[in-house]
Design an enzyme around this catalytic site. Structure first.
Site, PDB file in Angstrom:
ATOM      1  N   THR A 166       0.838  -1.064   0.115  1.00 55.62           N
ATOM      2  CA  THR A 166      -0.138   0.011  -0.123  1.00 55.62           C
ATOM      3  C   THR A 166       1.005   1.114  -0.083  1.00 55.62           C
ATOM      4  O   THR A 166       1.920   1.379   0.589  1.00 55.62           O
ATOM      5  CB  THR A 166      -1.047  -0.082   1.270  1.00 55.62           C
ATOM      6  N   ARG A 194     -13.819  -7.737  -0.723  1.00 59.24           N
ATOM      7  CA  ARG A 194     -13.185  -7.160   0.419  1.00 59.24           C
ATOM      8  C   ARG A 194     -12.750  -5.843   0.308  1.00 59.24           C
ATOM      9  O   ARG A 194     -12.275  -5.215  -0.415  1.00 59.24           O
ATOM     10  CB  ARG A 194     -12.108  -8.365   0.557  1.00 59.24           C
ATOM     11  N   GLY A 196     -10.469  -3.126   2.718  1.00 57.47           N
ATOM     12  CA  GLY A 196      -9.497  -2.991   3.723  1.00 57.47           C
ATOM     13  C   GLY A 196      -9.457  -1.683   4.592  1.00 57.47           C
ATOM     14  O   GLY A 196     -10.516  -0.879   4.481  1.00 57.47           O
ATOM     15  N   ASP A 197      -8.550  -1.552   5.322  1.00 62.92           N
ATOM     16  CA  ASP A 197      -8.391  -0.021   6.175  1.00 62.92           C
ATOM     17  C   ASP A 197      -8.283   1.091   5.309  1.00 62.92           C
ATOM     18  O   ASP A 197      -8.757   2.187   5.928  1.00 62.92           O
ATOM     19  CB  ASP A 197      -7.103  -0.439   7.205  1.00 62.92           C
ATOM     20  N   GLY A 217      -0.285  -2.017   5.645  1.00 61.72           N
ATOM     21  CA  GLY A 217      -0.004  -3.303   6.431  1.00 61.72           C
ATOM     22  C   GLY A 217      -1.388  -4.099   6.480  1.00 61.72           C
ATOM     23  O   GLY A 217      -2.080  -4.156   5.515  1.00 61.72           O
ATOM     24  N   GLY A 219      -4.737  -4.778   6.992  1.00 63.72           N
ATOM     25  CA  GLY A 219      -5.979  -4.103   6.912  1.00 63.72           C
ATOM     26  C   GLY A 219      -7.119  -4.277   8.133  1.00 63.72           C
ATOM     27  O   GLY A 219      -7.582  -3.631   8.678  1.00 63.72           O
TER      28      GLY A 219
END
Ligand code: GLY
Length: 292
Positions: A166, A194, A196-197, A217, A219
């Site tokens: 990322t 999906r 993630g963060d 990292g 997520g």
């Protein structure tokens, strides 16, 4: 006039292909810093720097994003300013610069986050053209990963494989305004849909009057620990380096594998990770420092 600062990271997954990483990160912060030096906003600097990283195919963002389980690419991105403006896209396909669409969400809609087909339709309405972000290199990595099917991060999903590349950028302009952007193709072999963060406010990206932080990292764990928000809130009382140390220790205690970059309101920098390695580059008051 406040300090001019820009910091970028190329993910917390490792430091393979250091030359290509170095090229991308140096170019991104140099062009971002040029914008700041010419009196431009941190928002413009962050968007432009992330666009460069999204075009640098070594990273897991934009062109060269990692492939999901079915071989498709779904990308997440977010952008935020210290005065609370925020925009994000999740699981968006077939655009060249997800960060650009995130900024359009921020500036042209009353929403914070658009996902999937809705995000793509919005992008097309704004004139963003079709772009296939898949590269042969990442397709080959996907084929290998599918064969191995090894990971500690999705134990419920056949032991899949992770890949953290990322990208994130944080900048402070001459008015002291801090902006943050983060962009990713997610974790390799993720299930379709999906998220993630990266597009979740406070998880992958956060900024307020105390500072701004971008996370990279794992997520799912970054979301559970609200890591970017937590780090920025530490900056209310502590300098960026101390806040970064506290946040990464918190992450480690909570089994969250991550990397963080950030800037506090005095222009001090944080750059920490609890993974094998994280590549980064920054320019502060004209001086460049980097690690690949
Ligand atoms: N940190 C990126 C992701 O987990 O999607």
């Amino acid at each position: 006039m406040k300090n001019l600062v820009i910091i970028a990271n190329g993910g917390a997954g490792g430091i393979n292909f250091p030359h290509r990483r170095a090229q991308g990160l140096k170019k991104a912060v140099s062009i971002g810093y040029e914008i700041l030096k010419n009196g431009g906003s941190s928002l413009d600097a962050v968007e432009k720097a992330i666009m460069i990283l999204e075009d640098t195919t070594i990273f897991n963002a934009g062109t060269g994003s990692t492939l999901g389980l079915t071989g498709e690419i779904e990308m997440d991105a977010s952008i935020m300013t210290a005065n609370g403006d925020y925009g994000a896209v999740a699981a968006i396909k077939n655009v060249r610069y997800p960060i650009q669409v995130a900024r359009l969400v921020m500036e042209k809609t009353d929403h914070l986050l658009l996902c999937g087909d809705g995000a793509l339709r919005f992008a097309r309405l704004c004139g963003i053209k079709y772009h296939n972000p898949k590269t042969r290199e990442k397709e080959r990595m996907w084929l290998r990963a599918k064969k191995e099917m090894k990971s500690t991060y999705f134990p419920k999903l056949y032991k899949l494989k992770e890949l953290y590349e990322t990208v994130g950028v944080v900048a402070m302009d001459k008015n002291g305004m801090i902006s943050v952007g983060t962009s990713t193709g997610g974790i390799s072999l993720h299930l379709p849909g999906r998220v993630g963060d990266t597009p979740i406010i406070g998880a992958g990206t956060y900024a307020n009057k105390y500072g701004g932080v971008s996370a990279t990292g794992h997520g799912e764990m970054i979301m559970k620990t609200l890591l970017a928000f937590r780090t920025v809130m530490y900056m209310e009382k502590y300098s960026a380096p101390v806040a970064g140390k506290m946040a990464i220790e918190y992450a480690t205690r909570n089994k969250c594998r991550a990397g963080l970059i950030g800037i506090d309101r005095h222009g001090r920098i944080l750059c920490v990770n609890n993974t094998e390695a994280m590549s980064w580059c920054y320019i502060k008051d004209g001086n460049m420092k980097s690690f690949y």
